[in-house]
Design an enzyme around this catalytic site. Sequence first.
Site, PDB file in Angstrom:
ATOM      1  N   GLU A 199      -2.757 -10.555   3.947  1.00 49.86           N
ATOM      2  CA  GLU A 199      -2.039  -9.887   5.042  1.00 49.86           C
ATOM      3  C   GLU A 199      -0.638 -10.485   5.146  1.00 49.86           C
ATOM      4  O   GLU A 199      -0.372 -11.575   4.620  1.00 49.86           O
ATOM      5  CB  GLU A 199      -2.782 -10.112   6.360  1.00 49.86           C
ATOM      6  CG  GLU A 199      -4.138  -9.440   6.415  1.00 49.86           C
ATOM      7  CD  GLU A 199      -4.069  -7.937   6.235  1.00 49.86           C
ATOM      8  OE1 GLU A 199      -3.419  -7.260   7.044  1.00 49.86           O
ATOM      9  OE2 GLU A 199      -4.645  -7.429   5.261  1.00 49.86           O
TER      10      GLU A 199
ATOM     11  N   ASP B 199      -9.150 -10.996   9.839  1.00 52.25           N
ATOM     12  CA  ASP B 199      -9.221  -9.738   9.092  1.00 52.25           C
ATOM     13  C   ASP B 199     -10.680  -9.313   8.897  1.00 52.25           C
ATOM     14  O   ASP B 199     -11.050  -8.167   9.173  1.00 52.25           O
ATOM     15  CB  ASP B 199      -8.515  -9.927   7.735  1.00 52.25           C
ATOM     16  CG  ASP B 199      -8.570  -8.679   6.885  1.00 52.25           C
ATOM     17  OD1 ASP B 199      -7.748  -7.768   7.104  1.00 52.25           O
ATOM     18  OD2 ASP B 199      -9.442  -8.591   6.000  1.00 52.25           O
TER      19      ASP B 199
ATOM     20  N   VAL C 130      -6.350  20.543  -1.859  1.00 53.32           N
ATOM     21  CA  VAL C 130      -6.178  20.791  -0.422  1.00 53.32           C
ATOM     22  C   VAL C 130      -6.118  22.290  -0.129  1.00 53.32           C
ATOM     23  O   VAL C 130      -6.549  22.748   0.929  1.00 53.32           O
ATOM     24  CB  VAL C 130      -4.877  20.082   0.070  1.00 53.32           C
ATOM     25  CG1 VAL C 130      -4.466  20.543   1.446  1.00 53.32           C
ATOM     26  CG2 VAL C 130      -5.072  18.570   0.034  1.00 53.32           C
TER      27      VAL C 130
ATOM     28  N   VAL D  38       0.831  -1.209   0.000  1.00 52.75           N
ATOM     29  CA  VAL D  38       0.000   0.000   0.000  1.00 52.75           C
ATOM     30  C   VAL D  38       0.868   1.264   0.000  1.00 52.75           C
ATOM     31  O   VAL D  38       0.660   2.193  -0.800  1.00 52.75           O
ATOM     32  CB  VAL D  38      -0.960   0.002   1.224  1.00 52.75           C
ATOM     33  CG1 VAL D  38      -1.810   1.261   1.231  1.00 52.75           C
ATOM     34  CG2 VAL D  38      -1.841  -1.244   1.215  1.00 52.75           C
TER      35      VAL D  38
ATOM     36  N   GLY E 148      -5.485  -4.711  -2.571  1.00 49.67           N
ATOM     37  CA  GLY E 148      -4.548  -4.359  -3.636  1.00 49.67           C
ATOM     38  C   GLY E 148      -3.915  -3.005  -3.362  1.00 49.67           C
ATOM     39  O   GLY E 148      -4.538  -2.139  -2.726  1.00 49.67           O
TER      40      GLY E 148
ATOM     41  N   LYS F 123     -12.828  -6.081  10.494  1.00 49.57           N
ATOM     42  CA  LYS F 123     -13.618  -5.163   9.651  1.00 49.57           C
ATOM     43  C   LYS F 123     -15.079  -5.145  10.102  1.00 49.57           C
ATOM     44  O   LYS F 123     -15.711  -4.088  10.131  1.00 49.57           O
ATOM     45  CB  LYS F 123     -13.508  -5.591   8.186  1.00 49.57           C
ATOM     46  CG  LYS F 123     -12.116  -5.355   7.616  1.00 49.57           C
ATOM     47  CD  LYS F 123     -11.933  -6.068   6.294  1.00 49.57           C
ATOM     48  CE  LYS F 123     -10.575  -5.769   5.683  1.00 49.57           C
ATOM     49  NZ  LYS F 123     -10.260  -6.642   4.533  1.00 49.57           N
TER      50      LYS F 123
HETATM   51  P1  NDP Z   1       3.222  -4.829   3.663  1.00 43.94           P
HETATM   52  O1  NDP Z   1       3.607  -5.983   4.508  1.00 43.94           O
HETATM   53  O2  NDP Z   1       3.309  -4.946   2.189  1.00 43.94           O
HETATM   54  O3  NDP Z   1       4.079  -3.542   4.092  1.00 43.94           O
HETATM   55  C1  NDP Z   1       4.364  -3.228   5.420  1.00 43.94           C
HETATM   56  C2  NDP Z   1       5.404  -2.122   5.455  1.00 43.94           C
HETATM   57  O4  NDP Z   1       5.611  -1.741   6.800  1.00 43.94           O
HETATM   58  C3  NDP Z   1       6.770  -2.527   4.891  1.00 43.94           C
HETATM   59  O5  NDP Z   1       7.269  -1.496   4.099  1.00 43.94           O
HETATM   60  C4  NDP Z   1       7.640  -2.707   6.138  1.00 43.94           C
HETATM   61  O6  NDP Z   1       8.994  -2.329   5.949  1.00 43.94           O
HETATM   62  C5  NDP Z   1       7.002  -1.700   7.064  1.00 43.94           C
HETATM   63  N1  NDP Z   1       7.223  -2.045   8.474  1.00 43.94           N
HETATM   64  C6  NDP Z   1       6.898  -3.176   9.113  1.00 43.94           C
HETATM   65  N2  NDP Z   1       7.253  -3.096  10.402  1.00 43.94           N
HETATM   66  C7  NDP Z   1       7.814  -1.888  10.575  1.00 43.94           C
HETATM   67  C8  NDP Z   1       8.381  -1.211  11.676  1.00 43.94           C
HETATM   68  N3  NDP Z   1       8.441  -1.791  12.875  1.00 43.94           N
HETATM   69  N4  NDP Z   1       8.871   0.027  11.479  1.00 43.94           N
HETATM   70  C9  NDP Z   1       8.823   0.611  10.267  1.00 43.94           C
HETATM   71  N5  NDP Z   1       8.282   0.023   9.176  1.00 43.94           N
HETATM   72  C10 NDP Z   1       7.798  -1.208   9.341  1.00 43.94           C
HETATM   73  O7  NDP Z   1       1.734  -4.433   4.098  1.00 43.94           O
HETATM   74  P2  NDP Z   1       0.578  -3.818   3.205  1.00 43.94           P
HETATM   75  O8  NDP Z   1       1.060  -2.619   2.499  1.00 43.94           O
HETATM   76  O9  NDP Z   1      -0.103  -4.876   2.431  1.00 43.94           O
HETATM   77  O10 NDP Z   1      -0.490  -3.405   4.346  1.00 43.94           O
HETATM   78  C11 NDP Z   1      -0.284  -2.278   5.165  1.00 43.94           C
HETATM   79  C12 NDP Z   1      -1.549  -2.005   5.962  1.00 43.94           C
HETATM   80  O11 NDP Z   1      -2.626  -1.774   5.068  1.00 43.94           O
HETATM   81  C13 NDP Z   1      -1.993  -3.166   6.873  1.00 43.94           C
HETATM   82  O12 NDP Z   1      -2.585  -2.628   8.020  1.00 43.94           O
HETATM   83  C14 NDP Z   1      -3.045  -3.859   6.021  1.00 43.94           C
HETATM   84  O13 NDP Z   1      -3.979  -4.563   6.794  1.00 43.94           O
HETATM   85  C15 NDP Z   1      -3.687  -2.667   5.361  1.00 43.94           C
HETATM   86  N6  NDP Z   1      -4.398  -2.958   4.137  1.00 43.94           N
HETATM   87  C16 NDP Z   1      -3.769  -3.655   3.137  1.00 43.94           C
HETATM   88  C17 NDP Z   1      -4.426  -3.926   1.967  1.00 43.94           C
HETATM   89  C18 NDP Z   1      -3.790  -4.693   0.858  1.00 43.94           C
HETATM   90  O14 NDP Z   1      -4.487  -5.003  -0.116  1.00 43.94           O
HETATM   91  N7  NDP Z   1      -2.514  -5.020   0.929  1.00 43.94           N
HETATM   92  C19 NDP Z   1      -5.810  -3.453   1.761  1.00 43.94           C
HETATM   93  C20 NDP Z   1      -6.360  -2.695   2.874  1.00 43.94           C
HETATM   94  C21 NDP Z   1      -5.665  -2.474   4.010  1.00 43.94           C
HETATM   95  P3  NDP Z   1      10.023  -3.206   5.085  1.00 43.94           P
HETATM   96  O15 NDP Z   1       9.425  -3.274   3.705  1.00 43.94           O
HETATM   97  O16 NDP Z   1      11.270  -2.462   5.097  1.00 43.94           O
HETATM   98  O17 NDP Z   1      10.051  -4.543   5.752  1.00 43.94           O
HETATM   99  N1  HSE Z   2      -5.906  -8.890   3.375  1.00 47.42           N
HETATM  100  C1  HSE Z   2      -7.019  -8.019   3.155  1.00 47.42           C
HETATM  101  C2  HSE Z   2      -7.989  -8.684   2.199  1.00 47.42           C
HETATM  102  C3  HSE Z   2      -6.549  -6.726   2.580  1.00 47.42           C
HETATM  103  O1  HSE Z   2      -7.634  -9.686   1.574  1.00 47.42           O
HETATM  104  O2  HSE Z   2      -9.115  -8.214   2.091  1.00 47.42           O
HETATM  105  C4  HSE Z   2      -7.646  -5.693   2.449  1.00 47.42           C
HETATM  106  O3  HSE Z   2      -8.064  -5.253   3.701  1.00 47.42           O
END
Ligand code: NDP
Ligand code: HSE
Length: 437
Positions: A194, A205, A40, A21, A311, A209
């Site tokens: 996730e 998850d 904005v 994301v 996504g 929600k």
């Molecule tokens: P990812 O696992 O792809 O990314 C997580 C990021 O957080 C990475 O860049 C990681 O760093 C960083 N990170 C993890 N731990 C730490 C820390 N302690 N300090 C600093 N940075 C940290 O997750 P997503 O992008 O998929 O998801 C992010 C959020 O969005 C979650 O809450 C998820 O539930 C939510 N979400 C995701 C969706 C999806 O489709 N993916 C949809 C809707 C919500 P590094 O890369 O360096 O390890």
């Molecule tokens: N892991 C979650 C899903 C991401 O599959 O719906 C979106 O919240």
Amino acid sequence: MTSATGSTPPVRVAMLGCGTVGTQVERLIREQSADLTARVGAPVELTGIAVRRPHRHREVPEELLTTDAEALVASDVDVVVEVIGGIEPARSLLLAALRAGKSVVTANKALLAEHGPELYEAADESGADLYFEASVAGAIPLLRPLRESLAGDRVNRVMGIVNGTTNYVLSAMDSTGAAYGETLEEAGRLGYAEADPTADVDGFDAAAKAAILASLAFHTRVPAEAVHREGISRVTAADITAARGMGRVVKLLAICDRVVDEDGGESVSVRVHPAMIPRGHPLATVGGAFNAVFVEAEAAGQLMFYGQGAGGPQTASAVLGDLVAVARNRVAGGRSPRESAYAELPVRPMGQVATRYHISLDVADRTGVLAQVAAVFAENDVSIATVTQRGHRDEASLVIATHLASEDALRGTVEKIAALSAVREVVSVMRVEGEEP
Ligand code: NDP
Ligand code: HSE
């Protein structure tokens, strides 16, 4: 907030996390800079991005990256966008931001469902904004309509598909007969799952929600642990084939109901579980990582929200929408609505919730077996709607559909049926939703 030169100072943004994301949020802020400034009323400036492993992030300017998330939150920023996920360190970082009066945008449903009240309280104390549209149903605008557009109505039901990963897996199993494991891996590769995909398949998850949706819909705090949760790990290829044979499809549903007793007392029931729905039901055609949610409100009637539920770019769209909203508030003054939990409705235990079931049994094909099975249903006060029997040699398949029955009564029935000597196997027990009583 206008500077001495007459130009409005930028809204300074720190981002925590840069994965599926976060990468897209960074890209959109960069690529849409001019439009964001116009919308904005001030430039939106990304001042830093906290990650764990900076060497893995060649796609973003190196000078933005830091591993010191705490220092980034404490720096001179107006807004903190959190896309790390999980409880800690996200919780501590966001509490620190809110207590310092910094607005927060987060996509973190697990955190909101477990620690929402604490975060709201910190936001209220400092007057900061707390926005989390991306936390439920990815790109679909759903939380703001519930929180703001429907604030004058009385919502009675929110029901839908809110997890893209499990919907992707179930859709593939249904349409191509693909195996569970390989489809789940594919959902991970596409960025839907996730970090720990058991959060998806075991329903955590979707339960988080559902807790957020129920809290907003019913103006009541519903914590994640109050949500009845069943995932899809026990859904078999046989369940899916059986559903198909009956013109149904298996979906993981989140269902939030306002329940009104005979004496007028109100409670809420919130559950996540797989269920069979008729192929003609609008949710049956929601495939892949799409989500769809029905909201039933007294005056508005039925509303349907549909779109991509997971996504990177899709979720980033919702994050950017929130970012624009909080940035506008910082420029123009004002803040988002506070938590509304005045109704304080109790959460009804799942055992008392009434649902319809479909039970498939392999039994011995001899006189009196059907009567024995029917007697167990009657003893437990579970009314049978239909029975279909198909015999082969000395065995028969019995497929029983029930009328509405409480979870406790149904569980008791199934336990006793499984213990009957004539019952060789309880092949499948699944709830049925989306059919007329
Ligand atoms: P990812 O696992 O792809 O990314 C997580 C990021 O957080 C990475 O860049 C990681 O760093 C960083 N990170 C993890 N731990 C730490 C820390 N302690 N300090 C600093 N940075 C940290 O997750 P997503 O992008 O998929 O998801 C992010 C959020 O969005 C979650 O809450 C998820 O539930 C939510 N979400 C995701 C969706 C999806 O489709 N993916 C949809 C809707 C919500 P590094 O890369 O360096 O390890
Ligand atoms: N892991 C979650 C899903 C991401 O599959 O719906 C979106 O919240």
